[in-house]
Design a protein around this motif. Sequence first.
Motif, short mmCIF file in Angstrom:
data_model
loop_
_atom_site.label_atom_id
_atom_site.label_comp_id
_atom_site.label_asym_id
_atom_site.label_seq_id
_atom_site.Cartn_x
_atom_site.Cartn_y
_atom_site.Cartn_z
N VAL A 1 0.94 -1.10 -0.28
CA VAL A 1 0.37 -0.07 -0.09
C VAL A 1 0.83 1.20 -0.09
N ILE A 2 0.78 2.04 -0.86
CA ILE A 2 1.20 3.19 -1.06
C ILE A 2 0.77 4.47 0.10
N GLU A 3 1.70 5.31 0.82
CA GLU A 3 1.29 6.11 1.84
C GLU A 3 -0.02 6.96 1.28
N ARG A 4 -0.03 7.68 0.01
CA ARG A 4 -1.16 8.41 -0.23
C ARG A 4 -2.32 7.56 -0.35
N HIS A 5 -2.28 6.33 -0.87
CA HIS A 5 -3.51 5.58 -1.12
C HIS A 5 -4.24 5.35 0.53
N LEU A 6 -3.26 5.18 1.35
CA LEU A 6 -3.71 4.96 2.75
C LEU A 6 -4.41 6.45 3.44
N GLN A 7 -3.81 7.31 3.18
CA GLN A 7 -4.12 8.76 3.64
C GLN A 7 -5.43 9.04 3.08
N HIS A 8 -5.83 8.55 1.78
CA HIS A 8 -7.06 8.77 1.32
C HIS A 8 -8.33 7.79 2.29
N PHE A 9 -7.70 6.69 2.49
CA PHE A 9 -8.50 6.06 3.62
C PHE A 9 -8.88 6.61 4.77
N PHE A 10 -7.79 7.04 5.33
CA PHE A 10 -7.62 7.69 6.72
C PHE A 10 -8.66 8.95 6.59
N ILE A 11 -8.52 9.71 5.56
CA ILE A 11 -9.47 10.88 5.60
C ILE A 11 -10.99 10.49 5.62
N GLU A 12 -11.12 9.46 4.53
CA GLU A 12 -12.66 9.06 4.43
C GLU A 12 -13.16 8.45 5.70
N CYS A 16 -6.12 8.03 11.70
CA CYS A 16 -4.84 8.47 11.34
C CYS A 16 -3.80 7.76 12.39
N PHE A 17 -2.68 7.73 11.92
CA PHE A 17 -1.33 7.13 12.90
C PHE A 17 -1.36 8.31 13.83
N GLU A 18 -0.75 7.91 14.95
CA GLU A 18 -0.14 9.16 15.93
C GLU A 18 0.80 9.99 15.26
N SER A 19 1.72 9.36 14.33
CA SER A 19 2.68 10.19 13.52
C SER A 19 2.78 9.18 12.08
N ASP A 20 3.16 9.64 11.31
CA ASP A 20 3.29 8.88 9.83
C ASP A 20 4.55 9.71 9.23
N VAL A 21 5.08 8.87 8.13
CA VAL A 21 5.94 9.48 7.16
C VAL A 21 5.39 10.61 6.18
N ILE A 22 6.07 11.65 5.97
CA ILE A 22 5.69 12.71 5.11
C ILE A 22 5.85 12.41 3.48
N ASN A 24 4.69 11.00 0.36
CA ASN A 24 3.54 10.15 0.10
C ASN A 24 3.47 8.90 -1.10
N SER A 25 4.70 8.77 -1.38
CA SER A 25 5.03 7.93 -2.76
C SER A 25 5.71 6.31 -2.18
N VAL A 26 5.74 6.35 -0.77
CA VAL A 26 6.63 5.26 -0.29
C VAL A 26 5.44 4.20 0.03
N THR A 27 6.02 2.99 0.05
CA THR A 27 5.17 1.93 0.44
C THR A 27 5.23 1.75 1.86
N TYR A 28 4.11 1.12 2.56
CA TYR A 28 4.18 0.79 4.16
C TYR A 28 5.05 -0.40 4.17
N GLY A 29 5.17 -1.24 3.28
CA GLY A 29 6.08 -2.36 3.51
C GLY A 29 7.27 -2.00 3.77
N GLY A 30 7.83 -1.11 2.74
CA GLY A 30 9.12 -0.68 3.16
C GLY A 30 9.41 0.19 4.30
N VAL A 31 8.38 1.10 4.58
CA VAL A 31 8.43 2.02 5.78
C VAL A 31 8.53 1.05 7.03
#
Length: 119
Positions: A1-12, A16-22, A24-31
């Motif tokens: 899952v790419i960060e920006r895709h998860l952010q759309h899910f979070f907003i909908e 959110c996470f307590e803190s997150d990477v900034i 938006n093109s990274v994958t959560y597997g890598g993070v």
Amino acid sequence: VIERHLQHFFIENNICFESDVIINSVTYGGVVSSGSHGTGKDQKSVSDFLTELKIVNGQGQIVTYGPQTQSQGGISAADIVAAAKVNLGLFGIAVEYTFKVVPMKYVIFESLTKKVSFF
């Protein structure tokens, strides 16, 4: 899952996470697997928000790491789970993550300028 895709899910879903990477093109597997931190060096890493993860190991078995993990060979369950969270791919291929989320936090950003006069 790419960060920006998860952010759309979070907003909908107003979460959110307590803190997150900034970035938006990274994958959560890598993070997660690399232990990348959130928005600052004093923030928790994204892997700290994992409550459970499933990894396919080298024998093709799905191994679950989380609250049910047992200590093994003198290594505590907490240490095993911590190592699995930031495994750099050495445990196998992560196929499922379960994260702890919190209600969305909204911040109002206001840009202020003030004219400074010198004597």
